[in-house]
Scaffold this motif. Structure first.
Motif, mmCIF file in Angstrom:
data_model
loop_
_atom_site.group_PDB
_atom_site.id
_atom_site.type_symbol
_atom_site.label_atom_id
_atom_site.label_comp_id
_atom_site.label_asym_id
_atom_site.label_seq_id
_atom_site.Cartn_x
_atom_site.Cartn_y
_atom_site.Cartn_z
ATOM 1 N N THR A 82 2.685 1.579 -3.542
ATOM 2 C CA THR A 82 1.682 2.051 -4.658
ATOM 3 C C THR A 82 1.001 3.485 -4.521
ATOM 4 O OG1 THR A 82 -0.129 0.974 -3.389
ATOM 5 C CG2 THR A 82 0.641 -0.234 -5.070
ATOM 6 N N ALA A 83 0.779 3.941 -3.133
ATOM 7 C CA ALA A 83 0.567 5.279 -2.952
ATOM 8 C C ALA A 83 1.804 6.191 -3.293
ATOM 9 C CB ALA A 83 0.290 5.450 -1.208
ATOM 10 N N PHE B 158 1.979 6.282 -7.035
ATOM 11 C CA PHE B 158 0.700 7.183 -7.639
ATOM 12 C C PHE B 158 0.880 8.460 -7.542
ATOM 13 C CE2 PHE B 158 -3.275 9.262 -6.569
ATOM 14 C CZ PHE B 158 -4.169 8.913 -7.527
ATOM 15 N N LEU C 216 0.893 -1.082 -0.127
ATOM 16 C CA LEU C 216 -0.021 0.043 -0.042
ATOM 17 C C LEU C 216 0.905 1.206 0.001
ATOM 18 C CD1 LEU C 216 -2.914 -0.960 2.348
ATOM 19 C CD2 LEU C 216 -2.678 -0.748 0.006
ATOM 20 N N ALA D 288 -3.284 -7.276 -1.134
ATOM 21 C CA ALA D 288 -3.472 -6.811 0.491
ATOM 22 C C ALA D 288 -4.559 -7.754 1.266
ATOM 23 C CB ALA D 288 -3.831 -5.421 0.350
ATOM 24 N N LEU D 289 -5.561 -7.696 0.740
ATOM 25 C CA LEU D 289 -6.649 -8.567 1.308
ATOM 26 C C LEU D 289 -6.178 -9.992 1.656
ATOM 27 C CD1 LEU D 289 -9.573 -7.970 2.188
ATOM 28 C CD2 LEU D 289 -10.317 -9.063 0.178
ATOM 29 N N GLY E 122 -6.253 -1.816 -9.631
ATOM 30 C CA GLY E 122 -6.805 -1.429 -8.548
ATOM 31 C C GLY E 122 -7.124 -2.865 -7.671
ATOM 32 N N GLY F 10 0.736 1.017 -8.540
ATOM 33 C CA GLY F 10 0.304 2.296 -8.126
ATOM 34 C C GLY F 10 0.414 3.250 -9.315
ATOM 35 N N ILE G 209 -4.280 -4.612 -6.328
ATOM 36 C CA ILE G 209 -3.788 -4.392 -5.238
ATOM 37 C C ILE G 209 -4.690 -4.875 -3.988
ATOM 38 C CG2 ILE G 209 -3.054 -2.392 -3.812
ATOM 39 C CD1 ILE G 209 -2.820 -0.572 -6.232
ATOM 40 N N ILE G 210 -6.182 -4.661 -4.232
ATOM 41 C CA ILE G 210 -7.092 -5.077 -3.126
ATOM 42 C C ILE G 210 -6.611 -6.653 -2.912
ATOM 43 C CG2 ILE G 210 -9.390 -5.333 -2.368
ATOM 44 C CD1 ILE G 210 -10.032 -2.728 -4.044
#
Lengths: 306, 328
Positions: free
Chosen positions: A238-239, A242, A235, A283-284, A276, A255, A279-280
């Motif tokens: 990717t931020a 981004f 996270l 992370a999930l 997206g 990102g 990424i989810i």
């Protein structure tokens, strides 16, 4: 020859093993593995996560488009030829998402490994020696915790040119302090246990006690933390990407792909939703794996039997 | 309690100095704003102009001396020169801080209230369908990148505006640029319209992690003996939940929320970038890209003071919530 076989050979009827009450010996590792395997959400997550990893690292070798090559088709919706569509300049989104997933995973895993390795050794040494060594080492860790991750990452990455391992090193250089705190508190209680006393009585050196006795016994919290670090790592990276402070084109990350697609949510939605979703998904699944590992390592927090 | 507060503040000063000094060294060594000045302008500035610029931003002094001058200057209210001409860093800092506070305040309040309600509900009905759904939604939002969610919300806002033919939901900036301020009501609705989407973004992210904390803390408390005793004494369930269980369960939550709010006050960088708010986050990003040393230091100083203050508030709240804790 075991007792049962001996009795059987002698013609005496003995109950079969599954008919009598038997206690099977299991090692600690087997117990943990059994508890983890029974955690349904964690097991499904593990399978999904491993599939994503395999796809991201092996897929690019099998796919007929490269992430950096133009194709003659631009702005195409997903089709058999381009499963994830193409973007405005004709890049194949499937190849780009594969590459982006690979880069993001590499960074996240390096962050988790690096900060865990440094943090675990740092925390174990501080907790083992206590006193002045502990005070100095933990004050340094506290100081690192006060440094604002984003500010440092922004400043350094604007200079480092966005190579993936630099991003990982910067982030890991600021997150190891969390790990060291966790490991230190675990080691502080472990060092008072009898097995450490026994090891010392047998003449084990400090290094041997730390690396062979304390760290392996603190493995539970270390592994759980490392898992969560992969999720926060992906996270964070990717931020950063981004905000254009992370991975730089021509290389790509999940990102960066989202950032490039943010103006095309309406016109070319596949470019925005797919990275997206990846990424989810990553992370999930990692959070669920971490949850399962925590339950497996800590039987007190186990769910009710169903 | 006062003596404790004073002691805590005194202890935090050396930490603040060490931390700002390290960041100062990192920033000073991470790039050369003078070279940027010399190469990025058309026509290229003269040697004398470049030298004057270097002198203006103190780039000609050794780092330790610069740090010392900066920190003594700050004590006099002087935040140092920016690489941008005509930018008063002190004024910039407090304007931006106010913007970020308006953005964060409502979001954090909403997140906190929702987190407590859903966390407690989830814990009371452990392993029910509702608990599983809340847990899953919590996990989902924890895994969702803020930037992705924010862009999605922004698009939804634009779509909604198009559908209703209004411009109520602001998606850019903290207020409309050419607002005809005829009544305070117009101005108020304009501000509200711009606040809604970024507030939802910030609130949902914090909500997700705080719900998890509330649930875990509440579960631990609900299994404890004194809660069983309170029930056995015949105290009504609702009262046991609020006065006995929740009060104790809130203790770990105060630390987490205090730390989270403090760090978000340093700038909700992603949210501010996407909705183009001119807050602390944008300040950090601009200062980092332009290697504006003193601007970045001003940002760092304020956000560090906020972190220290919120940590202290959390510890003082501990004593209020937990009668076993006494500071003296």
């Amino acid at each position: 020859m075991t007792d049962t076989e001996a009795a059987g050979a002698a013609g005496i009827e003995v109950p079969r093993a599954d008919q009598e009450f038997s206690v099977k010996q299991r090692t600690q590792t087997q117990l943990i593995l059994r508890r983890f395997v029974r955690h349904r959400a964690a097991m499904i997550s593990l399978v999904v996560f491993l599939l994503i990893v395999l796809w991201a690292f092996i897929g690019p070798h099998l796919w007929h488009y490269s992430y950096g090559k133009f194709t003659p088709d631009n702005s195409q919706a997903p089709s058999w030829k381009h499963p994830f569509g193409t973007n405005a300049s004709g890049y194949d989104a499937y190849a780009q998402v594969m590459r982006g997933t690979q880069t993001s995973l590499k960074i996240a895993i390096l962050i988790a490994l690096g900060s865990t390795l440094v943090g675990a050794v740092w925390g174990a040494i501080a907790g083992f020696y206590r006193g002045i060594v502990d005070a100095i080492m933990m004050r340094i860790a506290d100081l690192v915790l006060t440094l604002p991750l984003l500010a440092i990452a922004l400043v350094i990455s604007s200079r480092s040119g966005g190579s993936w391992y630099w991003i990982a090193v910067v982030i890991a250089g600021l997150t190891w302090a969390y790990v060291s705190r966790v490991v230190r508190s675990t080691v502080l209680s472990l060092r008072e246990k009898e097995f450490v006393e026994a090891a010392r009585a047998l003449g084990a050196s400090d290094a041997r006690i730390i690396f062979r006795h304390l760290l392996p016994n603190a493995l539970g919290p270390i592994i759980v933390n490392a898992t969560i670090l992969v999720a926060t790592g992906i996270l964070t990276e990717t931020a950063l990407s981004f905000l254009s402070f992370g991975v730089q084109p021509p290389d790509t990350s999940l990102g960066l792909l989202v950032a490039q697609a943010q103006t095309a949510v309406d016109t070319r939605p596949w470019l925005f939703y797919i990275p997206g979703a990846f990424i989810i998904a990553i992370a999930l699944t990692i959070n669920f794996i971490g949850d399962g590992l925590r339950d497996a390592f800590d039987p007190r927090q186990q769910r009710v039997r169903q | 309690m006062l003596a404790y507060t004073v002691r805590r503040i005194l202890v935090s000063i050396p930490v603040l100095i060490a931390s700002t000094f390290i960041v100062f060294l990192v920033v000073v060594n991470s790039g050369d704003p003078v070279a940027n000045f010399a190469t990025s302008r058309q026509p290229a500035p003269s040697k004398a102009a470049v030298a004057a610029f270097a002198r203006h931003i103190h780039a000609d002094q050794p780092a330790v001396e610069r740090y010392w001058n900066w920190i003594t200057g700050v004590l006099h209210g002087d935040f140092g020169p920016s690489v941008q001409s005509n930018l008063d860093i002190g004024h910039d800092l407090f304007t931006r801080f106010r913007v970020t506070v308006t953005l964060v305040a409502a979001a954090m309040l909403i997140a906190l209230v929702l987190a407590v309600i859903f966390g407690v509900f989830s814990a009371i009905r452990q392993y029910s369908a509702a608990d599983y759904s809340i847990t899953f939604v919590g996990f989902l939002f924890l895994a969702m990148p803020v930037f992705w969610f924010a862009v999605l919300l922004k698009q939804a806002g634009i779509w909604l505006n198009e559908q209703t033919g209004s411009t109520f939901l602001g998606t850019i900036g903290e207020k409309s640029p050419y607002l005809e301020v005829d009544t305070w009501w117009n101005e108020f609705t304009d501000h509200m319209g711009h606040l809604i989407l970024p507030t939802i973004t910030l609130a949902l992210v914090s909500f997700a992690s705080w719900t998890r904390y509330t649930r875990a803390a509440m579960l631990e408390v609900l299994g404890s003996d004194y809660v069983r005793l309170a029930r056995a004494k015949g105290i009504r369930r609702g009262r046991v939940m609020t006065r006995h269980a929740l009060r104790t369960a809130l203790i770990p939550l105060t630390t987490v929320t205090a730390l989270d709010i403090a760090s978000i006050l340093g700038g909700a960088v992603v949210t501010e970038t996407i909705f183009q708010w001119h807050g602390m986050g944008e300040m950090l990003v601009t200062a980092a890209t332009t290697i504006d040393v003193y601007r970045l230091m001003a940002w760092l100083l304020l956000s560090a003071v906020v972190v220290i203050a919120f940590n202290l508030i959390a510890d003082l709240l501990y004593a209020v919530l937990d009668p076993r804790i006494r500071y003296d």
